[in-house]
Design a protein around this motif. Sequence first.
Motif, short mmCIF file in Angstrom:
data_model
loop_
_atom_site.label_atom_id
_atom_site.label_comp_id
_atom_site.label_asym_id
_atom_site.label_seq_id
_atom_site.Cartn_x
_atom_site.Cartn_y
_atom_site.Cartn_z
N ALA A 185 -6.85 65.89 -31.33
CA ALA A 185 -7.78 65.73 -32.45
C ALA A 185 -8.51 67.04 -32.73
CB ALA A 185 -8.79 64.62 -32.14
N THR B 178 -8.48 69.30 -36.09
CA THR B 178 -9.74 69.74 -36.71
C THR B 178 -9.71 71.24 -36.96
OG1 THR B 178 -10.96 67.95 -35.65
CG2 THR B 178 -12.24 69.83 -36.43
N GLN C 212 -10.23 65.14 -37.64
CA GLN C 212 -9.76 63.92 -36.98
C GLN C 212 -10.59 63.63 -35.74
OE1 GLN C 212 -7.38 61.93 -38.27
NE2 GLN C 212 -7.33 63.33 -39.99
N ASP C 213 -10.58 62.38 -35.36
CA ASP C 213 -11.24 61.92 -34.14
C ASP C 213 -10.16 61.44 -33.18
OD1 ASP C 213 -12.61 59.37 -32.62
OD2 ASP C 213 -14.03 61.00 -32.97
N ASP D 131 -8.50 58.21 -33.95
CA ASP D 131 -7.43 58.16 -34.95
C ASP D 131 -6.06 58.30 -34.28
OD1 ASP D 131 -9.19 57.95 -37.14
OD2 ASP D 131 -9.54 60.11 -37.10
N VAL E 207 -4.27 58.37 -42.15
CA VAL E 207 -4.30 59.47 -41.19
C VAL E 207 -2.92 60.11 -41.09
CG1 VAL E 207 -3.78 58.03 -39.18
CG2 VAL E 207 -5.08 60.11 -38.88
#
Length: 300
Positions: free
Chosen positions: A197, A201, A207-208, A211, A235
């Motif tokens: 993630a 990013t 994104q986390d 996700d 996503v």
Amino acid sequence: MKYIFLILAIVMICCAHLVRTKRWELFIEIYEEPSERILLQALSVGHFINFFIPFKLGDLVRALFAARYMKNGKTLSLTTVILDRYLDIISVGIIFCAVYFVSGYEFLRASIRFYIILMVVLIFCTGIVFLGKSWVKKLLMTFAAIFNPAIELKVLKLSWSLITNFKDIVLRISKIKLFLTTVGMWCLYVASYFFFAHYLTETGLLQDWLDIFFMFFSKSTLTIGTVGTLSSLTVGELFQNDVIGVGLYLCAPILLLFLLSLTRSSKGIVSQKSLTDQYLNLFPQLNDDEKRRFLENYFS
């Protein structure tokens, strides 16, 4: 810096797969000496197929691949893979519930409901088997009798193996090892999702880790596969902007796992292992007629 995150994500997921292999060995070593090389290869092949084929059919391929080199063959191999996924469903359900209660993300509700139902069904079925053994045995015997003798024997063998394996896990496997390998494996998976993630990013795709977790374990992943989920989720549309990075994250751990297997010992392969009293014998009977008499007596 972003590529360091990608490398860390790949390393973490490779380590998680290795721990999963060690947990798989715990199930097998009750009955025979496991071959780390074969288990790593089977796991890599199975995971690769699961990316493209729905309903986790890659796990069936994993079981059949490993069975070719196991003393107890398909019955034990398939049983241990079912046990592996049994624990995964419970683990993923717990993670989804924990994240939901902490974060309150509404989009998790459907997946939480799905995994809770699966968990309840699995636990209920397990309880029924152990608490109501007599009528469950008769039900299985009646079902197996529908088929011809060859298929009947296979159904009874698989049923016996499942019941026996579950019992032996409860009685014989170290609970500490089982707990530590399960927790350690999922900590490594979550760490991998966290680093991946961060990589996304850094590339401009915010994104986390959740996700990534959702991508692998959402309800749709079971029905359309990981690649299908990537193409259908919002996503996933973001991931399509970095096909190379996503491709490396999905494929590199599997390739590395397979290459690593080539450096491992092939001990445990049937042709190189003599039978000893060190392991339980899943079927003490020597031929199919003896096995049939034993199973019919057990299930009746």
